[in-house]
Design a protein around this motif. Structure first.
Motif, mmCIF file in Angstrom:
data_model
loop_
_atom_site.group_PDB
_atom_site.id
_atom_site.type_symbol
_atom_site.label_atom_id
_atom_site.label_comp_id
_atom_site.label_asym_id
_atom_site.label_seq_id
_atom_site.Cartn_x
_atom_site.Cartn_y
_atom_site.Cartn_z
ATOM 1 N N THR A 1 -7.881 1.236 71.381
ATOM 2 C CA THR A 1 -9.020 2.078 71.749
ATOM 3 C C THR A 1 -9.972 1.292 72.637
ATOM 4 N N ASP A 2 -10.644 2.001 73.543
ATOM 5 C CA ASP A 2 -11.725 1.449 74.349
ATOM 6 C C ASP A 2 -12.676 2.595 74.663
ATOM 7 N N THR A 3 -13.465 2.471 75.693
ATOM 8 C CA THR A 3 -14.472 3.491 75.988
ATOM 9 C C THR A 3 -13.902 4.772 76.578
ATOM 10 N N SER A 4 -12.626 4.785 76.908
ATOM 11 C CA SER A 4 -12.050 5.955 77.569
ATOM 12 C C SER A 4 -10.752 6.450 76.955
ATOM 13 N N ARG A 5 -10.233 5.799 75.930
ATOM 14 C CA ARG A 5 -8.949 6.235 75.378
ATOM 15 C C ARG A 5 -8.788 5.761 73.935
ATOM 16 N N ALA A 6 -7.849 6.401 73.246
ATOM 17 C CA ALA A 6 -7.504 6.025 71.878
ATOM 18 C C ALA A 6 -6.095 6.512 71.589
ATOM 19 N N SER A 7 -5.358 5.699 70.844
ATOM 20 C CA SER A 7 -3.976 6.031 70.527
ATOM 21 C C SER A 7 -3.749 5.856 69.028
ATOM 22 N N TYR A 8 -3.083 6.831 68.398
ATOM 23 C CA TYR A 8 -2.846 6.821 66.956
ATOM 24 C C TYR A 8 -1.365 7.034 66.649
ATOM 25 N N LYS A 9 -0.951 6.514 65.496
ATOM 26 C CA LYS A 9 0.368 6.818 64.960
ATOM 27 C C LYS A 9 0.265 6.864 63.444
ATOM 28 N N CYS A 10 1.306 7.370 62.798
ATOM 29 C CA CYS A 10 1.317 7.438 61.340
ATOM 30 C C CYS A 10 1.385 6.025 60.766
ATOM 31 N N ALA A 11 0.541 5.754 59.773
ATOM 32 C CA ALA A 11 0.500 4.416 59.173
ATOM 33 C C ALA A 11 1.783 4.083 58.440
ATOM 34 N N GLU A 12 2.551 5.099 58.045
ATOM 35 C CA GLU A 12 3.789 4.876 57.300
ATOM 36 C C GLU A 12 5.019 4.869 58.197
ATOM 37 N N GLY A 13 4.830 5.005 59.500
ATOM 38 C CA GLY A 13 5.958 4.950 60.426
ATOM 39 C C GLY A 13 6.642 6.270 60.674
ATOM 40 N N TYR A 14 5.991 7.390 60.315
ATOM 41 C CA TYR A 14 6.589 8.712 60.528
ATOM 42 C C TYR A 14 6.258 9.224 61.930
ATOM 43 N N PRO A 15 6.809 10.396 62.340
ATOM 44 C CA PRO A 15 6.783 10.785 63.765
ATOM 45 C C PRO A 15 5.406 11.054 64.376
ATOM 46 N N PHE A 16 4.346 11.185 63.616
ATOM 47 C CA PHE A 16 3.058 11.563 64.195
ATOM 48 C C PHE A 16 2.642 10.607 65.314
ATOM 49 N N ARG A 17 2.252 11.192 66.467
ATOM 50 C CA ARG A 17 1.728 10.425 67.600
ATOM 51 C C ARG A 17 0.597 11.218 68.241
ATOM 52 N N GLN A 18 -0.408 10.484 68.711
ATOM 53 C CA GLN A 18 -1.528 11.137 69.393
ATOM 54 C C GLN A 18 -2.121 10.174 70.416
ATOM 55 N N TYR A 19 -2.393 10.718 71.611
ATOM 56 C CA TYR A 19 -3.020 9.914 72.663
ATOM 57 C C TYR A 19 -4.163 10.710 73.262
ATOM 58 N N ILE A 20 -5.351 10.089 73.303
ATOM 59 C CA ILE A 20 -6.559 10.716 73.822
ATOM 60 C C ILE A 20 -7.088 9.857 74.960
ATOM 61 N N SER A 21 -7.470 10.494 76.081
ATOM 62 C CA SER A 21 -8.008 9.724 77.204
ATOM 63 C C SER A 21 -8.874 10.616 78.078
ATOM 64 N N ASN A 22 -9.411 10.021 79.139
ATOM 65 C CA ASN A 22 -10.283 10.751 80.058
ATOM 66 C C ASN A 22 -9.561 11.914 80.713
ATOM 67 N N ASP A 23 -10.327 12.979 80.960
ATOM 68 C CA ASP A 23 -9.800 14.120 81.698
ATOM 69 C C ASP A 23 -10.103 13.917 83.178
ATOM 70 N N LYS A 24 -9.108 14.058 84.032
ATOM 71 C CA LYS A 24 -9.303 13.835 85.456
ATOM 72 C C LYS A 24 -10.140 14.926 86.107
ATOM 73 N N LYS A 25 -10.162 16.119 85.510
ATOM 74 C CA LYS A 25 -10.883 17.233 86.114
ATOM 75 C C LYS A 25 -12.384 17.147 85.907
ATOM 76 N N CYS A 26 -12.810 16.592 84.777
ATOM 77 C CA CYS A 26 -14.236 16.514 84.473
ATOM 78 C C CYS A 26 -14.464 15.347 83.518
ATOM 79 N N PRO A 27 -15.710 14.861 83.417
ATOM 80 C CA PRO A 27 -15.991 13.675 82.584
ATOM 81 C C PRO A 27 -15.994 13.983 81.094
ATOM 82 N N THR A 28 -14.865 14.384 80.565
ATOM 83 C CA THR A 28 -14.709 14.625 79.138
ATOM 84 C C THR A 28 -13.458 13.906 78.649
ATOM 85 N N ILE A 29 -13.269 13.907 77.338
ATOM 86 C CA ILE A 29 -12.097 13.299 76.708
ATOM 87 C C ILE A 29 -11.174 14.406 76.237
#
Length: 383
Positions: free
Chosen positions: A176-204
């Protein structure tokens, strides 16, 4: 009827002064006496400042994607319309803004399909994010969706933390930093998530989401950090600053099967109180502006705010007491109410103590009629 259109603007970047300048500098109007807008129902509303423009943002939906502004200049008759600032909450999406001269308050020839392309994934994410309110059950955080937008990375991480709590799932923060964050399941299962800046507007924005959980419930969740707990208990602490640790622990265990250490609870309460104190201080700092607004809008009203002289000598501002009496209430009582005034008071039991005193009468229906009220310190030998 001519139409002037600006496309591709982010809603919160559109300001009241900017709209007025469009009419005066680019469309040749001498002045903007009134600025009106059509709401989702087609009804006309009056916009008077930036708050009115911001209010429009919470009304965005699939059926309300284009804002039509109308102006009344000094040569036109003024229009009676309700002020738009009866709604709250602000959200940001890409919109088109249309400016149109107010010739008559009839229908518009403006076709919203000419300047707006529906992005259903983006709009659904924004509508979903608008409903994410922290409640006792966190039901609004039960699901996250691809394309959901957030104001910044802090808000996005908080939403993911609440999602992990309400679903009883352990998530590991990879980076994680000021513009993105990445998550996965703590137990090693399939859950994945990636959050970052939107190119169209200054939002996440949530750009990657594989929402599959097959792991067991997580009883000691790393996502239940002190900041998340402080946000969750903020409303409860606001109304009860003496909210007990035992009650907090019991609520999390019964509602989310979550076990948190005592030290983390203490840090969470400290953070919640600190945030509330800052908001209270901001409100106290607005009292003088409120008093000036009352005197201007209701001439003859009495607003008296006393500050501590000792604090002023030290270069500080400390609130002591306040008295308010609206002129309309005074005139109403003099016009025919019973010549009887009663006094009552109650203790203030929030973060800042004191007493609320009120002078009341009775109207012709035997209902209470307030005359004036005051906020003072509690009764002591000194006061």
């Amino acid at each position: 009827m001519s139409v002037h259109t600006l496309s591709g603007y982010v809603s919160y970047l559109v300001k009241y002064d900017f709209i007025c300048e469009e009419f005066t500098k680019k469309l040749g109007f001498s002045s903007v006496e009134q600025l009106l807008v059509t709401g989702p129902s087609g009804r006309y509303y009056l916009v008077t400042d930036d708050e009115g423009v911001k209010t429009l943002q919470c009304l965005f939906s699939k059926d309300f994607k284009v804002i039509n502004f109308f102006t009344v200049d000094e040569s036109d008759l003024k229009v009676f319309a309700q002020n738009i600032t009866h709604h709250t909450e602000t959200y940001s999406i890409d919109i088109d803004v249309a400016f149109e001269r107010e010739h008559s308050l009839g229908g518009s020839d403006f076709d919203e399909s000419d300047c707006f392309e529906d992005d259903s994934i983006e709009l659904d994410g924004i509508i979903k994010e608008k409903k994410m309110v922290v409640t006792d059950k966190l039901e609004h955080f039960k699901e996250l969706e691809l394309g959901m937008t957030f104001k910044d990375i802090v808000e996005a991480r908080r939403a993911v933390n609440f999602y992990a709590l309400v679903n009883k799932k352990g998530l590991k923060l990879l980076k994680t930093d000021t513009s993105r964050a990445s998550y996965k399941c703590a137990e090693g299962y399939p859950f994945r998530q990636y959050i970052s800046n939107d190119k169209k507007c200054p939002t996440i924005r949530i750009k990657t989401l594989k929402d599959e959980h097959t792991c067991d419930p997580c009883l000691k969740n790393a996502r239940a950090d002190q900041n998340t707990l402080a946000q969750f208990f903020k409303r409860k602490v606001q109304y009860n600053p003496k909210y007990k640790l035992q009650d907090m622990k019991a609520e999390l265990e019964s509602g989310f099967d979550l076990y948190v250490s005592k030290s983390k609870f203490k840090r969470a309460i400290g953070l919640a109180l600190k945030k509330l104190e800052g908001s209270f201080v901001d409100n106290y700092n607005k009292l003088e502006a409120y008093g000036q607004k009352v005197r201007q809008s209701n001439s003859g009203s009495d607003v008296v705010i006393n500050l501590s002289k000792n604090a002023l000598e030290e270069g500080k501002i400390k609130f002591l007491r306040m008295y308010i009496c609206f002129n309309t209430l005074k005139n109403g009582w003099k016009s025919g109410l019973r010549p009887l005034i009663g006094l009552d008071g109650t203790f203030l039991k929030g973060r800042f103590k004191g007493q609320l005193l009120v002078a009341i009468g009775q109207d012709c229906m035997n209902q209470f009629y307030p005359h004036a009220w005051a906020v003072v310190d509690k009764e002591t030998a000194r006061t």
